[in-house]
Design an enzyme around this catalytic site. Structure first.
Site, PDB file in Angstrom:
ATOM      1  N   HIS A 189      -0.031   0.157  -0.124  1.00 42.65           N
ATOM      2  CA  HIS A 189      -0.575  -1.064  -0.728  1.00 42.65           C
ATOM      3  C   HIS A 189      -0.393  -2.204   0.266  1.00 42.65           C
ATOM      4  CE1 HIS A 189       0.280   1.038  -4.759  1.00 42.65           C
ATOM      5  NE2 HIS A 189      -1.017   1.099  -4.506  1.00 42.65           N
ATOM      6  N   GLU A 242      10.180   3.567  -4.103  1.00 41.09           N
ATOM      7  CA  GLU A 242      10.155   2.117  -4.296  1.00 41.09           C
ATOM      8  C   GLU A 242      11.455   1.584  -3.703  1.00 41.09           C
ATOM      9  OE1 GLU A 242       7.637   0.532  -5.590  1.00 41.09           O
ATOM     10  OE2 GLU A 242       6.482   2.101  -6.612  1.00 41.09           O
TER      11      GLU A 242
END
Length: 512
Positions: free
Chosen positions: A145, A328
């Site tokens: 992203h 993450e």
């Protein structure tokens, strides 16, 4: 979804709409309707902690900070926030400099280009970079992203740490000598330059892969160039395991990412035990990931967290036999650059231990034919409905398995044209080596031609030759008989047809 279905033939309907566009529209429409039920509970992976919690998910005093999956407005990344991060051109230059400085253990190559034509550069780190070896391969992918840039910075720090500590630190030496590590710091350079989640076409690349549960993205022409580059890379390579680095939360995520139920519910893949082990390797080595109050042990099943479709990690596992985690690594998606050294220290041990785990655990070996040729056979574990394939060049395979003293596995290897072989192996807390030699299928029925040259001169060669020629004579006799029968049958039909035609054409004589 099988990639053979990608080359769909465009047929026109009466409305003049191409079939593939109509199918794609219907698929997306159905899935979009299904997703509407998630709007009030879905948590977007890589969420910005500055956003408010979802209604009904967390109280105002709860520490869980999330953002809605379909949030329209993305947080604005200012020049001040972007300061201190390498630009795309600076990252490219840093990679080239690394390849020169550490040329003895690395090489640099591109797997394709972004929408705007920026090369997707990869660094391979190994003591024999660019050479084929019967060793496992691991890949790191950062910046999937565009607005999650921490991964690209940490991956450059990892590469330099390995280079600086080769032959000094035992883990750095273990990785470089026994693993081919491939690092793609940015999968989405265009999104990074635009400071947004999607690529230049504003497509979320982690929703752009073919999906296991719904017929999404199964038309190659509709996929983004970055997605196609990753898919080709995985299919041409022989990766054992992988991890993509994201931001916005602190957790190690593992398959499945979605489910056919389209709701938050644990959906275990066949290798759930192994994936949970890999996720724990990362979480337990991290400074504080395992202390998470939101995720027990700092790990989570993707579908239980919230389901996504078209994700990269599920596709890697299904189509590449590659065990991929979605990591993450930062609560803040785009933290100030002065926090990068701390984030590196928090994640360094985790990244190193995860890569090293591919040689410290599992079953590793090679598959050969009886005459010594490597075979690209399939390796299966009884009770686990998934397989990995040996490489077609060296026949090496690397099967990730969770370690456990005294754990017994039944391993089978198969390849069309060869007899399947099965054996039992007792695993300990470390990896195991297991090679296979496969016999040709029905080898007892294969006729052996006698050796006319190099005669044994005891009369047996002559007998074998006579028997062999008799066999040939019998086969020839049968073939000739069949052909003769068909010829007679054909001639008879032709003769009767000719006679009938003559009866019809020739006028009858009058009787006197």
């Amino acid at each position: 979804m099988d990639d053979d279905d990608e080359a769909s033939v465009a047929t026109e309907r009466e409305l003049g709409l191409p079939m593939e566009r109509l199918t794609l529209f219907l698929d997306r429409f159905i899935v979009s309707l299904s997703f509407l039920s998630l709007l009030t509970t879905a948590i977007a992976r890589g969420g910005d902690p500055s956003q408010h919690p979802l209604p009904g998910v967390a109280d105002a005093g709860d520490s869980i900070l999330t953002r809605q999956l379909f949030e329209e407005k993305e947080p604005v990344i200012t020049d001040e926030m972007a300061g201190g991060y390498m630009s795309n051109s600076e990252l490219e230059e840093a990679m080239k400099e690394f390849s020169k400085r550490c040329a003895n253990i690395s090489r640099m190559y591109s797997i394709g280009k972004s929408v705007k034509g920026f090369p997707l550069w990869v660094m391979e780190i190994s003591d024999k970079a660019g050479e084929e070896e019967p060793e496992p391969a691991f890949k790191f992918i950062g910046n999937v992203h565009g607005d999650e840039p921490v991964g690209r910075e940490l991956l450059m720090l990892l590469a330099n740490w390995l280079c600086d500590n080769y032959m000094k630190d035992p883990l750095a030496t273990l990785i470089i000598k026994n693993i081919h590590l491939h690092i793609l710091p940015t999968m989405n350079p265009d999104g990074f330059a635009l400071r947004r989640r999607g690529n230049a076409n504003n497509v979320d690349l982690n929703r752009n892969f073919p999906d296991k549960f719904f017929p999404m993205n199964d038309i190659m022409q509709t996929r983004q160039p970055e997605t196609r580059a990753i898919m080709t890379w995985v299919k041409e390579g022989h990766f054992t395991a992988s991890a993509s680095l994201h931001g916005g939360a602190l957790v190690a995520n593992y398959p499945w990412d979605g489910s056919e139920w389209i709701r938050k519910q644990y959906n275990a893949c066949p290798d759930d035990r192994t994936f949970r082990y890999m996720a724990r390797v990362y979480s337990n080595s991290h400074y504080n990931m395992s202390l998470s109050k939101e995720f027990e042990g700092g790990i989570t099943n993707g579908a239980l967290w919230y389901p996504i479709y078209g994700g990269m990690q599920d596709w890697n596992y299904i189509h590449g036999g590659c065990f991929e985690l979605t990591l993450e690594i930062s609560d803040n998606k785009w933290p100030p650059a002065n926090e990068l050294p701390v984030l590196w220290e928090y994640n360094r041990k985790s990244m190193i231990n995860l890569v090293a785990s591919v040689v410290k655990t599992g079953i590793h070996g090679r598959v050969f034919s009886k005459d010594g040729h490597p075979l690209p056979a399939s390796v299966m574990i009884k009770g686990i409905n998934s397989m990995v394939n040996a490489s077609s060049i060296l026949g090496d395979y690397h099967r990730m398995l969770a370690p456990g003293a005294g754990k017994s596995y039944q391993v089978s290897v198969s390849l069309p044209g060869f007899q399947q072989k099965t054996t039992q192996i007792l695993m300990q807390d470390s990896s195991a080596s297991l090679d296979f030699i496969l016999e040709p299928e029905d080898s007892s029925k294969i006729r052996r031609i006698p050796r006319i040259l190099g005669c044994r001169c005891d009369g047996t060669d002559k007998l074998e030759l006579v028997q062999y020629l008799r066999g040939i004579q019998l086969e020839i006799y049968i073939v000739v008989s069949i052909c003769l029968f068909l010829f007679i049958l054909f001639k008879r039909k032709w003769f009767l047809k000719l006679v009938n035609q003559r009866h019809i054409v020739t006028p009858k004589r009058s009787i006197v």
